[in-house]
Each structure stands twice: as structure tokens, then as C-alpha cells.
Design a protein around this motif. Structure first.
Motif, PDB file in Angstrom:
ATOM      1  N   VAL A 128     -94.293 111.861  -2.390  1.00 17.41           N
ATOM      2  CA  VAL A 128     -94.074 113.292  -2.144  1.00 17.41           C
ATOM      3  C   VAL A 128     -92.593 113.489  -1.864  1.00 17.41           C
ATOM      4  CG1 VAL A 128     -94.695 115.282  -0.713  1.00 17.41           C
ATOM      5  CG2 VAL A 128     -96.377 113.456  -1.107  1.00 17.41           C
ATOM      6  N   ILE A 129     -91.872 114.197  -2.745  1.00 17.42           N
ATOM      7  CA  ILE A 129     -90.432 114.398  -2.547  1.00 17.42           C
ATOM      8  C   ILE A 129     -90.130 115.884  -2.368  1.00 17.42           C
ATOM      9  CG2 ILE A 129     -89.953 114.464  -5.062  1.00 17.42           C
ATOM     10  CD1 ILE A 129     -87.175 113.146  -4.259  1.00 17.42           C
ATOM     11  N   THR A 130     -89.114 116.171  -1.585  1.00 17.34           N
ATOM     12  CA  THR A 130     -88.688 117.543  -1.325  1.00 17.34           C
ATOM     13  C   THR A 130     -88.074 118.137  -2.592  1.00 17.34           C
ATOM     14  OG1 THR A 130     -86.623 116.590  -0.528  1.00 17.34           O
ATOM     15  CG2 THR A 130     -88.251 117.232   1.141  1.00 17.34           C
ATOM     16  N   SER A 131     -88.859 118.919  -3.329  1.00 17.89           N
ATOM     17  CA  SER A 131     -88.279 119.636  -4.475  1.00 17.89           C
ATOM     18  C   SER A 131     -87.267 120.655  -3.940  1.00 17.89           C
ATOM     19  CB  SER A 131     -89.379 120.349  -5.266  1.00 17.89           C
ATOM     20  OG  SER A 131     -90.253 121.063  -4.400  1.00 17.89           O
ATOM     21  N   LYS A 132     -87.607 121.259  -2.807  1.00 19.47           N
ATOM     22  CA  LYS A 132     -86.698 122.203  -2.125  1.00 19.47           C
ATOM     23  C   LYS A 132     -87.040 122.185  -0.648  1.00 19.47           C
ATOM     24  CE  LYS A 132     -87.436 126.550  -1.464  1.00 19.47           C
ATOM     25  NZ  LYS A 132     -87.627 128.033  -1.476  1.00 19.47           N
ATOM     26  N   HIS A 133     -86.058 121.894   0.201  1.00 18.63           N
ATOM     27  CA  HIS A 133     -86.298 121.948   1.644  1.00 18.63           C
ATOM     28  C   HIS A 133     -85.832 123.307   2.161  1.00 18.63           C
ATOM     29  CE1 HIS A 133     -86.492 120.538   5.860  1.00 18.63           C
ATOM     30  NE2 HIS A 133     -87.451 119.779   5.375  1.00 18.63           N
ATOM     31  N   HIS A 134     -85.773 123.471   3.464  1.00 19.71           N
ATOM     32  CA  HIS A 134     -85.449 124.792   4.015  1.00 19.71           C
ATOM     33  C   HIS A 134     -84.072 125.299   3.575  1.00 19.71           C
ATOM     34  CE1 HIS A 134     -88.823 123.603   6.341  1.00 19.71           C
ATOM     35  NE2 HIS A 134     -88.212 123.168   7.413  1.00 19.71           N
ATOM     36  N   ASP A 135     -83.153 124.371   3.240  1.00 18.21           N
ATOM     37  CA  ASP A 135     -81.783 124.816   2.880  1.00 18.21           C
ATOM     38  C   ASP A 135     -81.739 125.470   1.505  1.00 18.21           C
ATOM     39  OD1 ASP A 135     -80.333 121.569   1.833  1.00 18.21           O
ATOM     40  OD2 ASP A 135     -82.153 122.635   1.212  1.00 18.21           O
ATOM     41  N   GLY A 136     -82.835 125.389   0.751  1.00 17.63           N
ATOM     42  CA  GLY A 136     -82.909 126.102  -0.524  1.00 17.63           C
ATOM     43  C   GLY A 136     -82.384 125.339  -1.716  1.00 17.63           C
ATOM     44  N   PHE A 137     -81.824 124.137  -1.480  1.00 24.07           N
ATOM     45  CA  PHE A 137     -81.241 123.377  -2.600  1.00 24.07           C
ATOM     46  C   PHE A 137     -82.347 122.706  -3.412  1.00 24.07           C
ATOM     47  CE2 PHE A 137     -78.020 121.362  -4.977  1.00 24.07           C
ATOM     48  CZ  PHE A 137     -78.372 120.036  -5.170  1.00 24.07           C
ATOM     49  N   CYS A 138     -82.254 122.848  -4.757  1.00 21.39           N
ATOM     50  CA  CYS A 138     -83.343 122.402  -5.640  1.00 21.39           C
ATOM     51  C   CYS A 138     -82.980 121.114  -6.356  1.00 21.39           C
ATOM     52  CB  CYS A 138     -83.638 123.477  -6.679  1.00 21.39           C
ATOM     53  SG  CYS A 138     -84.021 125.077  -5.934  1.00 21.39           S
ATOM     54  N   LEU A 139     -83.904 120.153  -6.350  1.00 23.63           N
ATOM     55  CA  LEU A 139     -83.624 118.843  -6.949  1.00 23.63           C
ATOM     56  C   LEU A 139     -83.975 118.793  -8.431  1.00 23.63           C
ATOM     57  CD1 LEU A 139     -84.709 116.156  -4.266  1.00 23.63           C
ATOM     58  CD2 LEU A 139     -82.483 117.266  -4.614  1.00 23.63           C
ATOM     59  N   TRP A 140     -84.229 119.941  -9.047  1.00 21.52           N
ATOM     60  CA  TRP A 140     -84.552 119.927 -10.458  1.00 21.52           C
ATOM     61  C   TRP A 140     -83.702 120.985 -11.174  1.00 21.52           C
ATOM     62  CZ3 TRP A 140     -86.994 123.028  -7.055  1.00 21.52           C
ATOM     63  CH2 TRP A 140     -87.408 124.308  -7.468  1.00 21.52           C
ATOM     64  N   ASP A 141     -83.791 121.039 -12.489  1.00 19.60           N
ATOM     65  CA  ASP A 141     -83.009 121.982 -13.296  1.00 19.60           C
ATOM     66  C   ASP A 141     -83.779 123.304 -13.355  1.00 19.60           C
ATOM     67  OD1 ASP A 141     -82.023 122.113 -16.842  1.00 19.60           O
ATOM     68  OD2 ASP A 141     -81.505 123.350 -15.072  1.00 19.60           O
ATOM     69  N   SER A 142     -83.498 124.172 -12.358  1.00 16.11           N
ATOM     70  CA  SER A 142     -84.242 125.434 -12.285  1.00 16.11           C
ATOM     71  C   SER A 142     -83.531 126.531 -13.070  1.00 16.11           C
ATOM     72  CB  SER A 142     -84.394 125.883 -10.825  1.00 16.11           C
ATOM     73  OG  SER A 142     -84.988 127.182 -10.787  1.00 16.11           O
ATOM     74  N   ARG A 143     -84.311 127.309 -13.808  1.00 17.84           N
ATOM     75  CA  ARG A 143     -83.735 128.452 -14.535  1.00 17.84           C
ATOM     76  C   ARG A 143     -83.482 129.620 -13.585  1.00 17.84           C
ATOM     77  NH1 ARG A 143     -87.616 127.009 -18.456  1.00 17.84           N
ATOM     78  NH2 ARG A 143     -89.095 128.414 -17.457  1.00 17.84           N
ATOM     79  N   LEU A 144     -84.022 129.527 -12.367  1.00 19.70           N
ATOM     80  CA  LEU A 144     -83.991 130.688 -11.466  1.00 19.70           C
ATOM     81  C   LEU A 144     -82.876 130.635 -10.427  1.00 19.70           C
ATOM     82  CD1 LEU A 144     -87.858 131.072 -10.948  1.00 19.70           C
ATOM     83  CD2 LEU A 144     -86.378 132.212 -12.613  1.00 19.70           C
ATOM     84  N   THR A 145     -82.129 129.548 -10.425  1.00 18.11           N
ATOM     85  CA  THR A 145     -81.009 129.475  -9.480  1.00 18.11           C
ATOM     86  C   THR A 145     -79.980 128.460  -9.966  1.00 18.11           C
ATOM     87  OG1 THR A 145     -80.375 129.012  -7.179  1.00 18.11           O
ATOM     88  CG2 THR A 145     -82.123 127.671  -8.088  1.00 18.11           C
ATOM     89  N   ASP A 146     -78.727 128.654  -9.525  1.00 19.87           N
ATOM     90  CA  ASP A 146     -77.701 127.625  -9.792  1.00 19.87           C
ATOM     91  C   ASP A 146     -77.553 126.697  -8.592  1.00 19.87           C
ATOM     92  OD1 ASP A 146     -75.644 129.977 -11.634  1.00 19.87           O
ATOM     93  OD2 ASP A 146     -77.174 128.527 -12.309  1.00 19.87           O
ATOM     94  N   PHE A 147     -78.333 126.973  -7.545  1.00 26.20           N
ATOM     95  CA  PHE A 147     -78.230 126.117  -6.347  1.00 26.20           C
ATOM     96  C   PHE A 147     -79.166 124.928  -6.552  1.00 26.20           C
ATOM     97  CE2 PHE A 147     -76.570 125.212  -2.365  1.00 26.20           C
ATOM     98  CZ  PHE A 147     -77.491 125.177  -1.323  1.00 26.20           C
ATOM     99  N   ASP A 148     -78.833 124.152  -7.586  1.00 22.76           N
ATOM    100  CA  ASP A 148     -79.713 123.039  -7.949  1.00 22.76           C
ATOM    101  C   ASP A 148     -78.892 121.832  -8.394  1.00 22.76           C
ATOM    102  OD1 ASP A 148     -80.723 124.180 -11.303  1.00 22.76           O
ATOM    103  OD2 ASP A 148     -78.808 123.522 -10.483  1.00 22.76           O
TER     104      ASP A 148
END
Ligand code: FHN
Length: 468
Positions: free
Chosen positions: A120-140
Motif C-alpha cells: 500500500v503506497i501513498t498515491s497522495k498524502h495530505h500535502d497533495g503531491f501525487c506520485l503518478w502522472d496525473s492529468r488533473l494537476t502539475d503537482f505530481d
């Protein structure tokens, strides 16, 4: 329309349109009209596998508990809140994120060799940073010097090594402009303005759709559900939405807001959404019959990497916690907080190896087992498996008897076979009025936990003595 077909129709209808059908009298699980047999099928692998790796990894591994030369108290992954770091400053860590040592295959092999069956890995923790290539944010991760889809690489590695990939996903988001409430200390500098929480929920759902449709996770492990903006209605809706994306997915109870405090981890049965309880940093004193639950536990004190946190548990403590949880009918999710360079801390590597050495010889006493049939065993724990007309009792001996006699108190069933799990040697076994007595050698096979297996006939006969 036959009942089964009707149920199936209701279930599909409920899932497809995300609407919730409350159970009304028929034998189904609450919240979503799913029969208990259907839920049992969905949960079967999770109840069998018992042991997983939790990974908390993100930008917080870069400061690793220290900001502008000051050690920030609290959890490593909470540094933005506890260090009161303005969002613009925190976002700069994204420009430093370049874990060149990251090797998904090595991470997954270490988990597998430790005897873990899911990750189980944090795809996104409380800080909002995303560990995958999301189309919905650049904070990844794709918008950093690393420029790689970490979840894609982990999915490939998990598929290669036969582990199930699962995602921890935080409802609370300290980065997205529409998430509310703002942190108290930043309300003046980061006012809510025209923040629209409904728009945030659409963002949350859009990212969950990306995650489910691209990486096919086996579990969605929600967290950060405790703020007032996250209502029971939203929890039920999100559960149904995710199940509509992948009907056989498993979802924890933090999708809804029914937990009795983060240290208890359980929700009021049947009223809140979620498939299993999530006691954190503790193992419930007793299991809860018929309730699925999983203890999540750190190896030291913090989830995300914090260089000053050297309070490491021993492999003895962690192995006994695993056994304790499983002996009470629960799962055990053990955490690693990787460093900013992509390596596991060396202490975590060592502990995973030591746990794996024990699991190599004793894994059968964990996988596919059910809770102990005994109220209390003074020397350790018990797990069990039912196989047709026989029952296997796995006796986990933590405290080795000094007189060479191990009493299984109250066990009246005749023992067909008795052997050490690790070397299959068969010690003598005799029936007494107090229970079964096993003559054991002076020294245990494993000082942490020596496992003996008794084969008895089903049904089990145990006499519970009053002082047990
Ligand atoms: O706030 C989080 C924390 O950072 C960590 O992710 C744990 C893991 O269960 N959950 C929350 C605290 O309950």
C-alpha cells in the motif's frame, strides 16, 4: 425475478450509478446491497494474505523532519503543517525531487522476501503531491526533475513478483485551492477565497478514476477523513463511486467518517462505509468476531522518513506484533518511509530481512489462518486453519517452558499429529485433565517465536477454565 438475480441487479444498479442502496432486512452487508457471500468472495485474498507493506513516500522525505535548520516536531509527513511552511515554499521541494536510487523492482522484492503479499503506497498524502502522472494537476512526480510515473513502475514490479498493488489516498489535501478547511496558521496568507469544496470532490473523484483505471489497485486505503467538510454522506458516496469503478476493489473504513478516534480505528458496524477497520499503531486487545481489520504500524515512530527518528522496533517486537494481530483475526500492514534518494532506510532493510527469515520457515502459520480458538495462552499465541474434517492449530511459543512441558490449557481434542513447523520434528504429546502437554527440548528452535502444529479432528473441543 429470482432473489439472487434481483440482488445482482440491485448491486450493479447501485454500483453503476453510484447510488447507495441501504440494506433493508435482507441478509446483505449494509451501505451497499451486496450479499455476505459476495463480500466474502471479494475479501477472500485479503483475509488469506494477512501481511502487507505500507509505504509513505513524497516530498516530505526531502526535508526529512528538518526545515531551515530547525528540527520540526511531529511526524515526518506532517512537516508542512507542523513546520508551518507556506504552500509556495513547500512546493519548491518538487523542484528538488529526484530519487535517482529509486528501483521499484528492488522495493517489491524486499517486500516479497519479507513475506508480504500486498503493498500500500501513498498515491497522495495530505500535502497533495501525487506520485503518478496525473492529468488533473502539475503537482505530481512528472513535473519534477525525476519525471517518472512512480506508480506505473511499482505496478509493473508488483505484477512481475505477484504482489497486489494498493493505494493510500488522502481525502484531506493541504495543496489544492478548493480543499477546505485551510490550516489555521495560514488562513490570513492563504484565504479560502472562492474555494469550492464540491469542485475539490470532483478533483478527488477524477484522480481516483485515473488511479483505478490506469493501475488497477486491489485496495484503496483512504485517510484524512476527520475534518468537518468530509461528511458521512460524502463517505458513502465516495465508497459507492470507487466500487462502481472497480466492483471487486476493497476499501478501508477511512473512506467514511465513522472511526472512533484515530487510535481505535474501528467504525460503528453496519452504519458507515468501508470494508475493514484500521487500528493504527496498536493491536486491539481482542479481535472483533466477523469484523475485518488491519493494524497499521511503523517500524520507528514516523510514517514518512525523518532522519532524527531512530527509535526502531526490534524484529522480535515486529514479528510478535504480526502474530498477535493475525491470532486475533486481523491483518498487519508494516510501514517503511523511503528516503529522498529512493532507498529504504538501512534499518528498514535489515528488519524486513529478519522478518523474512522467520516468515520463510513459519509463513504457513500466518497465511490463510483464522483467529485463535483460545481465550488466552500464557506462553504465546495461536492461529488456526480448518481443512475439511481436521483443524491445524499453530502454537506460537514466545516464552519457552523452563520445565520442558508446554501445556495447551483446556484442549480436549485428541491430537493426531504434533510437529515443529520449521523442521517437522515430532515431540511427544499427551492428554491430561488440564489439556494437552507437549514435551519440548530445552532450547526453542526460534527464541522470537517457535511454532508447533497440532492436527486435531473437527470440531475442536476446548474447556475454558474460569481463570483463563
Ligand atoms: O495523518 C496520517 C498520518 O500521516 C499517517 O498517514 C497515518 C497512517 O495510518 N494516518 C494518519 C494519522 O492517523
Amino acid at each position: 425475478m429470482a432473489l439472487k438475480t434481483r440482488r445482482l441487479f440491485c448491486c450493479l444498479f447501485g454500483l453503476t450509478f453510484g447510488s447507495l442502496l441501504f440494506a433493508s432486512g435482507c441478509k446483505t452487508t449494509p451501505i451497499l446491497e451486496e450479499s455476505m457471500a459476495q463480500k466474502d468472495r471479494r475479501m477472500e485474498w485479503w483475509r488469506r494474505d494477512r501481511f502487507g507493506l505500507f509505504i509513505h513516500w513524497g516530498l516530505y522525505a526531502i526535508p526529512a523532519g528538518t526545515y531551515k535548520g530547525r528540527q520540526v516536531p511531529g511526524l515526518g509527513e506532517w512537516i508542512r503543517r507542523d513546520g508551518q511552511i507556506p504552500v509556495e515554499e513547500y512546493d519548491l521541494f518538487a523542484d528538488q525531487f529526484n530519487p535517482t536510487e529509486f528501483d521499484a523492482d528492488r522495493w517489491v522484492r524486499m517486500a516479497k522476501e519479507a513475506g508480504m503479499k500486498y503493498l500500500v503506497i501513498t498515491s497522495k498524502h495530505h500535502d497533495g503531491f501525487c506520485l503518478w502522472d496525473s492529468r488533473l494537476t502539475d503537482f505530481d512526480a512528472m513535473s519534477t526533475p525525476f519525471h517518472r510515473d512512480i506508480l506505473r513502475e511499482l505496478k509493473t514490479a508488483c505484477d512481475r513478483h505477484g504482489l497486489k498493488l494498493c493505494f493510500y489516498h488522502s481525502i484531506m489535501d493541504w495543496h489544492h485551492p478548493d480543499y477546505l478547511p485551510r490550516r489555521q496558521w495560514e488562513q490570513a496568507t492563504r484565504p479560502a477565497g472562492d474555494a469550492d469544496f464540491e469542485r475539490y470532490v470532483q478533483y478527488l473523484k477524477g484522480q481516483l478514476q485515473e488511479l483505478v483505471q490506469r493501475y488497477d489497485p486491489a485496495v484503496l486505503w483512504f485517510d484524512g477523513e476527520w475534518e468537518d467538510t468530509w461528511t458521512h454522506e460524502r463517505g458513502k458516496d465516495l465508497y459507492a463511486y470507487v466500487r462502481s469503478l472497480k466492483p471487486d476493489i476493497i476499501i478501508n473504513n477511512r473512506v467514511d467518517n465513522g472511526r472512533k478516534g484515530s487510535k481505535k480505528g474501528f467504525s460503528e458496524e453496519g452504519k458507515y462505509a468501508g470494508d475493514f477497520g484500521t487500528p493504527e499503531q496498536e493491536i486491539p486487545p481482542t479481535g472483533l468476531p466477523g469484523v475485518d481489520w488491519e493494524t497499521n504500524m511503523t517500524m520507528n515512530d514516523t510514517w514518512g522518513y525523518k532522519s532524527s527518528d531512530q527509535n526502531w522496533k526490534s524484529s522480535e517486537e515486529l514479528i510478535r506484533m504480526l502474530v498477535d494481530a493475525v491470532s486475533k483475526g486481523g491483518n498487519f500492514l508494516l510501514n517503511v518511509g523511503p528516503k529522498a534518494d529512493g532507498n529504504f532506510p538501512p534499518e528498514s532493510v535489515r528488519l524486513l530481512k529478519e522478518i523474512g527469515n522467520w516468515m520463510d520457515l513459519n509463513g504457513d502459520s500466518i497465511y490463510g489462518t483464522a483467529a485463535s480458538p483460545f481465550k488466552n495462552l500464557p506462553w504465546g499465541r495461536c492461529t488456526q486453519k480448518q481443512k475439511g474434517n481436521k483443524i491445524l492449530l499453530y502454537l506460537h511459543v514466545f516464552d519457552w517452558p523452563k520445565d520442558g512441558k508446554l501445556l495447551v490449557p483446556g484442549l480436549q481434542s485428541p491430537v493426531r499429529k504434533c510437529r515443529f513447523l520449521a523442521n517437522r520434528q515430532s515431540p511427544d504429546c499427551s492428554a491430561t485433565e488440564d489439556g494437552i502437554v507437549i514435551s519440548v527440548p530445552e532450547k526453542p528452535l526460534d527464541p522470537i517465536d517457535t511454532v508447533l502444529v497440532l492436527e486435531v479432528k473437527n470440531p475442536l473441543m476446548i474447556q475454558n477454565f474460569p481463570n483463563q
